[in-house]
Design a protein around this motif. Sequence first.
Motif, PDB file in Angstrom:
ATOM      1  N   ASN A   7       0.831  -1.198   0.000  1.00  0.00           N
ATOM      2  CA  ASN A   7       0.000   0.000   0.000  1.00  0.00           C
ATOM      3  C   ASN A   7       0.869   1.254   0.000  1.00  0.00           C
ATOM      4  O   ASN A   7       2.019   1.221   0.435  1.00  0.00           O
ATOM      5  CB  ASN A   7      -0.908   0.015   1.235  1.00  0.00           C
ATOM      6  N   PHE A   8       0.274   2.341  -0.498  1.00  0.00           N
ATOM      7  CA  PHE A   8       0.911   3.652  -0.415  1.00  0.00           C
ATOM      8  C   PHE A   8      -0.188   4.698  -0.456  1.00  0.00           C
ATOM      9  O   PHE A   8      -0.962   4.757  -1.413  1.00  0.00           O
ATOM     10  CB  PHE A   8       1.895   3.878  -1.571  1.00  0.00           C
ATOM     11  N   GLU A   9      -0.287   5.483   0.608  1.00  0.00           N
ATOM     12  CA  GLU A   9      -1.277   6.553   0.720  1.00  0.00           C
ATOM     13  C   GLU A   9      -2.678   6.095   0.324  1.00  0.00           C
ATOM     14  O   GLU A   9      -3.361   6.739  -0.479  1.00  0.00           O
ATOM     15  CB  GLU A   9      -0.838   7.771  -0.101  1.00  0.00           C
ATOM     16  N   GLY A  10      -3.093   4.961   0.874  1.00  0.00           N
ATOM     17  CA  GLY A  10      -4.437   4.452   0.649  1.00  0.00           C
ATOM     18  C   GLY A  10      -4.639   3.699  -0.648  1.00  0.00           C
ATOM     19  O   GLY A  10      -5.727   3.177  -0.901  1.00  0.00           O
ATOM     20  N   LYS A  11      -3.617   3.621  -1.477  1.00  0.00           N
ATOM     21  CA  LYS A  11      -3.727   2.884  -2.739  1.00  0.00           C
ATOM     22  C   LYS A  11      -3.136   1.494  -2.566  1.00  0.00           C
ATOM     23  O   LYS A  11      -2.137   1.320  -1.880  1.00  0.00           O
ATOM     24  CB  LYS A  11      -2.977   3.608  -3.857  1.00  0.00           C
ATOM     25  N   LYS A  12      -3.741   0.536  -3.234  1.00  0.00           N
ATOM     26  CA  LYS A  12      -3.229  -0.835  -3.205  1.00  0.00           C
ATOM     27  C   LYS A  12      -2.092  -0.962  -4.217  1.00  0.00           C
ATOM     28  O   LYS A  12      -2.286  -0.754  -5.420  1.00  0.00           O
ATOM     29  CB  LYS A  12      -4.331  -1.838  -3.536  1.00  0.00           C
ATOM     30  N   VAL A  13      -0.901  -1.299  -3.726  1.00  0.00           N
ATOM     31  CA  VAL A  13       0.261  -1.484  -4.590  1.00  0.00           C
ATOM     32  C   VAL A  13       0.284  -2.936  -5.071  1.00  0.00           C
ATOM     33  O   VAL A  13       0.178  -3.871  -4.265  1.00  0.00           O
ATOM     34  CB  VAL A  13       1.573  -1.135  -3.839  1.00  0.00           C
ATOM     35  N   ILE A  14       0.423  -3.131  -6.370  1.00  0.00           N
ATOM     36  CA  ILE A  14       0.484  -4.470  -6.972  1.00  0.00           C
ATOM     37  C   ILE A  14       1.931  -4.971  -6.963  1.00  0.00           C
ATOM     38  O   ILE A  14       2.197  -6.110  -6.623  1.00  0.00           O
ATOM     39  CB  ILE A  14      -0.064  -4.454  -8.422  1.00  0.00           C
ATOM     40  N   GLU A  58       5.704   2.709  -8.900  1.00  0.00           N
ATOM     41  CA  GLU A  58       4.712   1.950  -8.137  1.00  0.00           C
ATOM     42  C   GLU A  58       3.537   1.626  -9.042  1.00  0.00           C
ATOM     43  O   GLU A  58       2.956   2.526  -9.652  1.00  0.00           O
ATOM     44  CB  GLU A  58       4.217   2.740  -6.921  1.00  0.00           C
ATOM     45  N   ILE A  59       3.207   0.347  -9.114  1.00  0.00           N
ATOM     46  CA  ILE A  59       2.089  -0.103  -9.931  1.00  0.00           C
ATOM     47  C   ILE A  59       0.914  -0.369  -8.996  1.00  0.00           C
ATOM     48  O   ILE A  59       1.011  -1.202  -8.084  1.00  0.00           O
ATOM     49  CB  ILE A  59       2.433  -1.394 -10.714  1.00  0.00           C
ATOM     50  N   TYR A  60      -0.199   0.374  -9.219  1.00  0.00           N
ATOM     51  CA  TYR A  60      -1.412   0.202  -8.423  1.00  0.00           C
ATOM     52  C   TYR A  60      -2.417  -0.610  -9.232  1.00  0.00           C
ATOM     53  O   TYR A  60      -2.144  -0.992 -10.369  1.00  0.00           O
ATOM     54  CB  TYR A  60      -2.009   1.567  -8.066  1.00  0.00           C
ATOM     55  N   GLU A  61      -3.582  -0.826  -8.660  1.00  0.00           N
ATOM     56  CA  GLU A  61      -4.615  -1.615  -9.341  1.00  0.00           C
ATOM     57  C   GLU A  61      -4.997  -1.021 -10.693  1.00  0.00           C
ATOM     58  O   GLU A  61      -5.168  -1.746 -11.664  1.00  0.00           O
ATOM     59  CB  GLU A  61      -5.859  -1.729  -8.463  1.00  0.00           C
TER      60      GLU A  61
END
Length: 155
Positions: free
Chosen positions: A46-53, A134-137
């Motif tokens: 995670n980073f600042e509320g985002k889901k990190v893939i 950083e790769i998020y959803e």
Amino acid sequence: MEENEDVPKDFIKLKSEKLCVDEVSELVVSPYCGAVSLFIGTTRNNFEGKKVIHLEYEAYTSMAETEIRKICRDVRQKWPSVKHIAVHHRLGVVPITEASVIIAVSSPHRAESLEAVMYCINTLKASVPIWKKEIYEDEYSWKENKECFWANSEK
């Protein structure tokens, strides 16, 4: 073992394969040292509320290796008792929980190796040309290190 048989060494590696904590820590073990200190930077989910893939790293490899060698030289000037230094950084995709960077330092006593490891990671993040994505959803973001001197100089 004679003292000259265990001359101080720097082990620097940038690679796309999974990093191994045991391999890196074994590189710096010395019969003259009572301390091996490690820093392991891992991918969190995670980073600042985002889901990190996952994370992806790119580097200007030759320049990155040169800058890491400079960090090792600086460490030896600041902490002359440091014996061996290992800095391994992963490139490419780094899944959640896997190591992006492993730093190991050996010294006769713990204070020097602990301080040297902290100096290594802080200086690496500030000066070595390795970039993190950083790769998020549903999106991605190239991350800028707060410590990075060249990123802050243009603001």
